[in-house]
Design a protein around this motif. Structure first.
Motif, PDB file in Angstrom:
ATOM      1  N   LYS A   1       2.881   1.903 -10.819  1.00 32.92           N
ATOM      2  CA  LYS A   1       4.110   1.342 -11.403  1.00 32.92           C
ATOM      3  C   LYS A   1       4.953   0.647 -10.337  1.00 32.92           C
ATOM      4  N   ALA A   2       5.094   1.294  -9.185  1.00 28.80           N
ATOM      5  CA  ALA A   2       5.887   0.703  -8.108  1.00 28.80           C
ATOM      6  C   ALA A   2       5.254  -0.598  -7.623  1.00 28.80           C
ATOM      7  N   ILE A   3       3.939  -0.616  -7.507  1.00 30.73           N
ATOM      8  CA  ILE A   3       3.245  -1.833  -7.082  1.00 30.73           C
ATOM      9  C   ILE A   3       3.454  -2.929  -8.114  1.00 30.73           C
ATOM     10  N   ASN A   4       3.289  -2.588  -9.390  1.00 25.58           N
ATOM     11  CA  ASN A   4       3.483  -3.579 -10.454  1.00 25.58           C
ATOM     12  C   ASN A   4       4.916  -4.093 -10.520  1.00 25.58           C
TER      13      ASN A   4
ATOM     14  N   MET B   1       7.639  -3.710  -2.375  1.00 26.13           N
ATOM     15  CA  MET B   1       6.819  -4.135  -1.246  1.00 26.13           C
ATOM     16  C   MET B   1       6.533  -2.999  -0.262  1.00 26.13           C
ATOM     17  N   GLN B   2       7.426  -2.037  -0.144  1.00 24.01           N
ATOM     18  CA  GLN B   2       7.151  -0.910   0.745  1.00 24.01           C
ATOM     19  C   GLN B   2       5.946  -0.121   0.223  1.00 24.01           C
ATOM     20  N   THR B   3       5.897   0.085  -1.086  1.00 29.55           N
ATOM     21  CA  THR B   3       4.764   0.802  -1.673  1.00 29.55           C
ATOM     22  C   THR B   3       3.502  -0.039  -1.595  1.00 29.55           C
ATOM     23  N   VAL B   4       3.626  -1.347  -1.809  1.00 26.85           N
ATOM     24  CA  VAL B   4       2.476  -2.253  -1.703  1.00 26.85           C
ATOM     25  C   VAL B   4       1.882  -2.149  -0.298  1.00 26.85           C
ATOM     26  N   ARG B   5       2.735  -2.245   0.698  1.00 25.91           N
ATOM     27  CA  ARG B   5       2.262  -2.206   2.085  1.00 25.91           C
ATOM     28  C   ARG B   5       1.608  -0.849   2.388  1.00 25.91           C
ATOM     29  N   TRP B   6       2.259   0.239   1.971  1.00 22.57           N
ATOM     30  CA  TRP B   6       1.713   1.576   2.197  1.00 22.57           C
ATOM     31  C   TRP B   6       0.327   1.691   1.557  1.00 22.57           C
ATOM     32  N   PHE B   7       0.213   1.219   0.322  1.00 24.32           N
ATOM     33  CA  PHE B   7      -1.054   1.308  -0.391  1.00 24.32           C
ATOM     34  C   PHE B   7      -2.140   0.507   0.324  1.00 24.32           C
ATOM     35  N   LEU B   8      -1.807  -0.715   0.716  1.00 22.91           N
ATOM     36  CA  LEU B   8      -2.805  -1.551   1.387  1.00 22.91           C
ATOM     37  C   LEU B   8      -3.244  -0.946   2.718  1.00 22.91           C
ATOM     38  N   GLU B   9      -2.289  -0.398   3.487  1.00 23.86           N
ATOM     39  CA  GLU B   9      -2.635   0.215   4.765  1.00 23.86           C
ATOM     40  C   GLU B   9      -3.510   1.451   4.570  1.00 23.86           C
TER      41      GLU B   9
END
Length: 141
Positions: free
Chosen positions: A69-72, A76-84
């Motif tokens: 949900k946060a990514i959608n 961006m902090q969650t996006v970056r965390w997820f990608l890393e």
């Protein structure tokens, strides 16, 4: 002294574990027993331990849904965390640069393996190191 729990308590214990989100200390408080009592019961009853694993998996699913949900939502902090965390194979890694004092190069001192030396040789090297330190101290003072 009768046992704190019996087989007939299993559904109530599982329910309290579910209501506490799998946190055993909270479940024990709600069951009005010490957490060690609950731990012992879990050790003796694999079916309750299995239920706890299921509860933990359900909580993990809920947490992952919140990440999605946060990514959608564009967090961006969650996006970056997820990608890393999950896309390292695509090059999304956190780069950490270690530097020495004042941003300069790091000083690395390699320790000598002394196992191949005799005790006498080690004593000679230790004495030389002490003399070198004393000489450096007197030159600075």
């Amino acid at each position: 002294m009768p046992p704190a729990f019996t087989e007939k308590d299993i559904p109530r214990i599982i329910e309290q574990l579910r209501l506490s989100g799998g946190i055993k200390t909270v479940a024990a408080q709600r069951l009005n027993v010490h957490r060690k009592t609950l731990h012992r019961f879990l050790e003796d009853h694999p079916e309750v331990t299995e239920a706890l694993r299921d509860i933990d998996a359900e909580i993990a699913d809920v947490a992952e849904a919140q990440v999605v949900k946060a990514i959608n939502a564009g967090d961006m902090q969650t996006v970056r965390w997820f990608l890393e965390l999950k896309a390292k194979d695509r090059g999304y890694v956190r780069r950490v640069e270690n530097v020495g004092k004042n941003g300069g190069p790091m000083e690395v001192v390699e320790k000598t393996d002394l196992s191949a030396y005799t005790d006498e040789e080690v004593a000679i090297m230790a004495a030389a190191a002490r003399r070198r330190k004393e000489s450096q101290a007197s030159n600075q003072g």
